[in-house]
Scaffold this active site. Sequence first.
Site, PDB file in Angstrom:
ATOM      1  N   ASN A  10       0.869  -1.178   0.000  1.00  0.00           N
ATOM      2  CA  ASN A  10       0.000   0.000   0.000  1.00  0.00           C
ATOM      3  C   ASN A  10       0.906   1.228   0.000  1.00  0.00           C
ATOM      4  O   ASN A  10       1.449   1.601   1.034  1.00  0.00           O
ATOM      5  CB  ASN A  10      -0.892  -0.016   1.259  1.00  0.00           C
ATOM      6  CG  ASN A  10      -1.710   1.253   1.398  1.00  0.00           C
ATOM      7  OD1 ASN A  10      -1.834   2.027   0.446  1.00  0.00           O
ATOM      8  ND2 ASN A  10      -2.261   1.479   2.580  1.00  0.00           N
ATOM      9  N   LYS A  12       0.164   4.280  -0.457  1.00  0.00           N
ATOM     10  CA  LYS A  12      -0.476   5.513   0.035  1.00  0.00           C
ATOM     11  C   LYS A  12      -0.177   6.650  -0.950  1.00  0.00           C
ATOM     12  O   LYS A  12      -0.107   6.399  -2.150  1.00  0.00           O
ATOM     13  CB  LYS A  12      -0.010   5.817   1.462  1.00  0.00           C
ATOM     14  CG  LYS A  12      -0.163   4.581   2.369  1.00  0.00           C
ATOM     15  CD  LYS A  12       0.051   4.859   3.817  1.00  0.00           C
ATOM     16  CE  LYS A  12      -0.100   3.556   4.598  1.00  0.00           C
ATOM     17  NZ  LYS A  12      -0.090   3.736   6.030  1.00  0.00           N
ATOM     18  N   HIS A  98      -9.538   1.638   4.617  1.00  0.00           N
ATOM     19  CA  HIS A  98      -8.275   1.811   5.343  1.00  0.00           C
ATOM     20  C   HIS A  98      -8.485   2.804   6.486  1.00  0.00           C
ATOM     21  O   HIS A  98      -9.267   3.747   6.356  1.00  0.00           O
ATOM     22  CB  HIS A  98      -7.189   2.322   4.383  1.00  0.00           C
ATOM     23  CG  HIS A  98      -5.832   2.312   5.011  1.00  0.00           C
ATOM     24  ND1 HIS A  98      -5.396   3.323   5.815  1.00  0.00           N
ATOM     25  CD2 HIS A  98      -4.849   1.384   4.981  1.00  0.00           C
ATOM     26  CE1 HIS A  98      -4.190   3.016   6.255  1.00  0.00           C
ATOM     27  NE2 HIS A  98      -3.821   1.853   5.756  1.00  0.00           N
ATOM     28  N   GLU A 100      -6.874   5.234   7.454  1.00  0.00           N
ATOM     29  CA  GLU A 100      -6.677   6.648   7.075  1.00  0.00           C
ATOM     30  C   GLU A 100      -7.915   7.193   6.367  1.00  0.00           C
ATOM     31  O   GLU A 100      -8.260   8.365   6.515  1.00  0.00           O
ATOM     32  CB  GLU A 100      -5.414   6.779   6.203  1.00  0.00           C
ATOM     33  CG  GLU A 100      -4.155   6.617   7.050  1.00  0.00           C
ATOM     34  CD  GLU A 100      -2.980   5.970   6.336  1.00  0.00           C
ATOM     35  OE1 GLU A 100      -2.952   5.957   5.102  1.00  0.00           O
ATOM     36  OE2 GLU A 100      -2.078   5.452   7.050  1.00  0.00           O
ATOM     37  N   GLY A 176       2.419   2.682  10.608  1.00  0.00           N
ATOM     38  CA  GLY A 176       3.406   3.734  10.402  1.00  0.00           C
ATOM     39  C   GLY A 176       4.123   4.169  11.667  1.00  0.00           C
ATOM     40  O   GLY A 176       4.821   5.185  11.680  1.00  0.00           O
TER      41      GLY A 176
HETATM   42  P1  PGA Z   1       2.791   0.583   7.592  1.00  0.00           P
HETATM   43  O1  PGA Z   1       1.344   0.821   6.904  1.00  0.00           O
HETATM   44  O2  PGA Z   1       3.293  -0.752   7.078  1.00  0.00           O
HETATM   45  O3  PGA Z   1       3.628   1.731   7.126  1.00  0.00           O
HETATM   46  O4  PGA Z   1       2.577   0.554   9.052  1.00  0.00           O
HETATM   47  C1  PGA Z   1       0.442  -0.233   6.733  1.00  0.00           C
HETATM   48  C2  PGA Z   1      -0.859   0.279   6.159  1.00  0.00           C
HETATM   49  O5  PGA Z   1      -1.296   1.382   6.522  1.00  0.00           O
HETATM   50  O6  PGA Z   1      -1.493  -0.399   5.330  1.00  0.00           O
END
Ligand code: PGA
Length: 256
Positions: A10, A12, A98, A100, A176
């Site tokens: 992903n 983003k 997701h 977010e 994250g």
């Molecule tokens: P991350 O993100 O691996 O950077 O923690 C995962 C995600 O949000 O799908």
Amino acid sequence: MNRKLIFAANWKMNKGPSETEDFVKSFLSKIQGQSVNSEMVIAPPFVSLAKLVEALGTNSQVQIAAQNCSQYDAGAYTGEVSVLMLREFFVHYVIIGHSERRSIYGETDEVINAKIKKAREANLKPIFCIGETLEERESGNLEKVLRTQVTEGLKGVSEKDMLETVVAYEPVWAIGTGVTATSEQAQDTHAFVRSVLKDLYGEDVSSKIRIQYGGSVKPGNAAELMACPDIDGALIGGAALDPQSFLEVIQNGSAS
Ligand code: PGA
């Protein structure tokens, strides 16, 4: 139950078309001649989908995902992208719900449910994300929150469509942040999510549904997480921005 692992990058809001091309060239050269027996998926920003398709070429082992879709077919929805538009780009999967999208863009379980159904109408496979905040976990509401997200998000989704859907459990506090759930926490939660799916769809269907883990997955923790019986792959953010580290997550996770 033998469920094929699925590793999805992903990206983003990272990597426009030229960075997408660089990534794919490097990644394909690294996997050339290797037999990877897990499913590999990349979800770039919308504007990089065309370049991703082109750079992967035909017969690629890598599948394509979008990071979002509209719950509507067409019309006056400024800034949105429909499932039929994604189909035209040879997209196979679409990430829906997701955290977010939930927290920054206010997507509710109802909107997410509409998007899942719309994706299935166009034969796209949803990667349906769920997950709790730290506060929800610490206040003892983990199971309640996840049960609601799963039940509401999947309302009216048929068994047949569920078999084409991947669930991604991503604890919000692990995304994250560099903090991963321990493999024990992750396994316990995945087993709980599968039990909710069993309540909704029965033993046979729930045992076939793949549940990915997401949240600070990296080459160093992929093997331990993937060794858990109810973890069937990963949704990877930060560690999937670099071709070598994405590959190591896949290799380490697939070897477990
Ligand atoms: P991350 O993100 O691996 O950077 O923690 C995962 C995600 O949000 O799908």
